[in-house]
Scaffold this motif. Structure first.
Motif, PDB file in Angstrom:
ATOM      1  N   THR A  57       0.814  -1.220   0.000  1.00  0.00           N
ATOM      2  CA  THR A  57       0.000   0.000   0.000  1.00  0.00           C
ATOM      3  C   THR A  57       0.846   1.268   0.000  1.00  0.00           C
ATOM      4  O   THR A  57       0.339   2.345  -0.321  1.00  0.00           O
ATOM      5  CB  THR A  57      -0.952   0.022   1.205  1.00  0.00           C
ATOM      6  OG1 THR A  57      -0.194  -0.121   2.424  1.00  0.00           O
ATOM      7  CG2 THR A  57      -1.968  -1.109   1.128  1.00  0.00           C
ATOM      8  N   LEU A  58       2.119   1.141   0.329  1.00  0.00           N
ATOM      9  CA  LEU A  58       2.990   2.311   0.351  1.00  0.00           C
ATOM     10  C   LEU A  58       3.709   2.493  -0.980  1.00  0.00           C
ATOM     11  O   LEU A  58       3.706   3.590  -1.550  1.00  0.00           O
ATOM     12  CB  LEU A  58       4.019   2.176   1.484  1.00  0.00           C
ATOM     13  CG  LEU A  58       4.872   3.408   1.778  1.00  0.00           C
ATOM     14  CD1 LEU A  58       3.999   4.569   2.250  1.00  0.00           C
ATOM     15  CD2 LEU A  58       5.927   3.074   2.837  1.00  0.00           C
ATOM     16  N   ASP A  59       4.316   1.439  -1.483  1.00  0.00           N
ATOM     17  CA  ASP A  59       5.129   1.535  -2.699  1.00  0.00           C
ATOM     18  C   ASP A  59       4.710   0.570  -3.801  1.00  0.00           C
ATOM     19  O   ASP A  59       5.294   0.591  -4.882  1.00  0.00           O
ATOM     20  CB  ASP A  59       6.604   1.260  -2.364  1.00  0.00           C
ATOM     21  CG  ASP A  59       7.208   2.346  -1.494  1.00  0.00           C
ATOM     22  OD1 ASP A  59       6.844   3.517  -1.675  1.00  0.00           O
ATOM     23  OD2 ASP A  59       8.039   2.014  -0.627  1.00  0.00           O
ATOM     24  N   GLY A  60       3.737  -0.273  -3.532  1.00  0.00           N
ATOM     25  CA  GLY A  60       3.373  -1.300  -4.493  1.00  0.00           C
ATOM     26  C   GLY A  60       2.089  -1.020  -5.250  1.00  0.00           C
ATOM     27  O   GLY A  60       1.605   0.123  -5.294  1.00  0.00           O
ATOM     28  N   PRO A  61       1.495  -2.054  -5.830  1.00  0.00           N
ATOM     29  CA  PRO A  61       0.310  -1.880  -6.663  1.00  0.00           C
ATOM     30  C   PRO A  61      -0.936  -1.427  -5.917  1.00  0.00           C
ATOM     31  O   PRO A  61      -1.917  -1.046  -6.552  1.00  0.00           O
ATOM     32  CB  PRO A  61       0.110  -3.274  -7.282  1.00  0.00           C
ATOM     33  CG  PRO A  61       0.823  -4.210  -6.371  1.00  0.00           C
ATOM     34  CD  PRO A  61       1.977  -3.454  -5.832  1.00  0.00           C
TER      35      PRO A  61
END
Length: 222
Positions: free
Chosen positions: A176-180
């Protein structure tokens, strides 16, 4: 993100340059993540020359390590604060389940409230402070031990349970921070956390949750 921070007004107290540099490094990490932490930028923020900073830190990696420790402390504080909201209901299982949910919620909330510090706490470069030695991780271990002592978590399922729980929550944080999943909003993140804790606790116990425990998880995880 900028790799510099504004110079501090008033400078630093004599004899406390090391701590001032560590705070400057933490400020840089907060605004720009681990890549923004450099000797030169920290020295500029404090108002000294890089040469003066090198008297306290051998190089960039050493300063980054100090910033990582400060970031981990902030993460620990957020998770510990979440734990203080867990009431003592007199029911050992309920309290332990609520503690697991609160720890996960605090972890995810910190990742999104302080993304620069969260990324710094787990940056690949420099040695990562042992998370297993921090108070929140020990509290997770204690909560899982309590689930076992209360008869909810079978002893044969206890080994490495804290690693499984931590890996799951950290994975959600990174997705949720850097991904899809980075485009999802806070309500969806908390719903995902609620479901994740349900799955973790059900998996650990090996049986379905009672409606009461589901309600507890919803309250403290979402």
């Amino acid at each position: 993100m900028s790799s510099s921070a504004p110079a501090r007004t008033g400078g630093y107290h004599h004899g406390d340059l090391r701590n001032a540099l560590i705070q400057a490094a933490a400020d840089l990490a907060q605004s720009g993540g681990p890549g923004s932490v450099t000797i030169r930028a920290a020295a500029r923020a404090v108002g000294v020359t890089p040469t003066a900073a090198y008297r306290h830190f051998a190089g960039h990696e050493e300063l980054l390590h100090a910033a990582k420790e400060r970031a981990m402390e902030r993460l620990s504080e957020t998770m510990s604060e979440a734990l203080t909201r867990v009431p003592d209901t007199g029911d050992r299982v309920r309290r332990a389940v609520c503690a697991v949910a609160a720890i996960g919620r605090g972890y995810l909330d910190f990742a999104h409230a302080e993304p620069g510090l969260f990324r710094t706490a787990f940056a690949a470069k420099a040695e990562v402070p042992a998370f297993a030695e921090t108070a929140p991780f020990r509290r997770l271990v204690e909560a899982l031990d309590e689930l076992t002592a209360a008869g909810f978590l079978p002893a044969q399922r206890r080994p490495m349970a804290e690693i499984a729980a931590w890996s799951s929550v950290h994975g959600l944080a990174m997705l949720t921070l850097d991904g899809p999943l980075r485009a999802v909003g806070a309500p969806e993140r908390r719903q995902a956390m609620e479901r994740l804790v349900e799955i973790i606790v059900e998996g650990l116990g090996g049986h379905a949750l009672t409606p009461e425990l589901r309600a507890d998880i919803q309250k403290f995880a979402s």
